[in-house]
Design a protein around this motif. Structure first.
Motif, PDB file in Angstrom:
ATOM      1  N   UNK A   1      33.668  41.640  22.172  1.00 25.72           N
ATOM      2  CA  UNK A   1      32.673  40.588  22.388  1.00 25.72           C
ATOM      3  C   UNK A   1      31.355  41.297  22.688  1.00 25.72           C
ATOM      4  N   UNK A   2      30.557  41.539  21.640  1.00 23.01           N
ATOM      5  CA  UNK A   2      29.323  42.312  21.813  1.00 23.01           C
ATOM      6  C   UNK A   2      28.358  41.742  22.849  1.00 23.01           C
TER       7      UNK A   2
ATOM      8  N   UNK B   1      32.342  43.730  25.994  1.00 20.49           N
ATOM      9  CA  UNK B   1      33.751  43.792  26.363  1.00 20.49           C
ATOM     10  C   UNK B   1      34.617  44.164  25.163  1.00 20.49           C
ATOM     11  N   UNK B   2      35.596  45.015  25.402  1.00 18.67           N
ATOM     12  CA  UNK B   2      36.658  45.261  24.437  1.00 18.67           C
ATOM     13  C   UNK B   2      37.847  44.458  24.939  1.00 18.67           C
TER      14      UNK B   2
ATOM     15  N   UNK C   1      46.430  43.944  24.585  1.00 20.29           N
ATOM     16  CA  UNK C   1      45.264  43.432  25.302  1.00 20.29           C
ATOM     17  C   UNK C   1      44.701  44.438  26.301  1.00 20.29           C
ATOM     18  N   UNK C   2      43.398  44.395  26.443  1.00 23.58           N
ATOM     19  CA  UNK C   2      42.714  45.149  27.494  1.00 23.58           C
ATOM     20  C   UNK C   2      42.544  44.207  28.694  1.00 23.58           C
TER      21      UNK C   2
ATOM     22  N   UNK D   1      31.737  34.665  19.334  1.00 29.89           N
ATOM     23  CA  UNK D   1      31.089  35.670  18.468  1.00 29.89           C
ATOM     24  C   UNK D   1      31.770  37.032  18.573  1.00 29.89           C
ATOM     25  N   UNK D   2      33.094  37.005  18.458  1.00 34.34           N
ATOM     26  CA  UNK D   2      33.875  38.234  18.510  1.00 34.34           C
ATOM     27  C   UNK D   2      33.685  39.030  17.230  1.00 34.34           C
ATOM     28  N   UNK D   3      33.917  40.329  17.312  1.00 31.04           N
ATOM     29  CA  UNK D   3      33.942  41.186  16.130  1.00 31.04           C
ATOM     30  C   UNK D   3      35.231  41.987  16.140  1.00 31.04           C
TER      31      UNK D   3
END
Length: 116
Positions: free
Chosen positions: A11-12, A16-17, A37-38, A81-83
């Motif tokens: 999640x820019x 967050x990763x 998961x992190x 808006x995840x990448x």
């Protein structure tokens, strides 16, 4: 996309990763992966769990209200808006994703990875 390819779900906006996806199978319409998961995933887990629950429900029930709820959950996921970032700082900005436990599937909405 080959089995074994690794992507981070990020999640820019918040740097967050959320976790790591390792591709297990790439089909015509979706890519299956394991999901590790992190800690940053925890606040989003409820949203992904609701998405998975609704996906199971709409298979057996075409109630318009249920479909509307499922659509609203998808919109909430897209609004994050995840990448998906792969090797070489490339990946996907537009995709649909489902995470259920240690499994994930995603469908890129663009045919090729793009620079991120």
């Amino acid at each position: 996309m080959k089995p074994g390819a690794v992507y981070t779900l990020e999640r820019p906006a918040t740097a967050e990763v959320l976790g790591t996806l390792t591709v297990t199978d790439a089909g015509m319409f979706a890519v299956d992966a394991t999901f590790d998961p992190a800690p940053a995933f925890d606040p989003y887990r409820v949203l992904f769990d609701e998405d998975a629950r609704h996906a199971h429900l709409i298979v057996h029930d075409d109630d318009p209200a249920l479909l509307e709820q499922a659509g609203a959950i998808q919109e909430s996921l897209l609004a994050l808006n995840l990448v998906l970032r792969g090797d070489g700082n490339t990946g996907y900005r537009t995709f649909l994703i489902s995470i259920e436990g240690g499994s994930a599937s995603f469908r890129p909405l663009t045919p090729e990875e793009e620079p991120l």
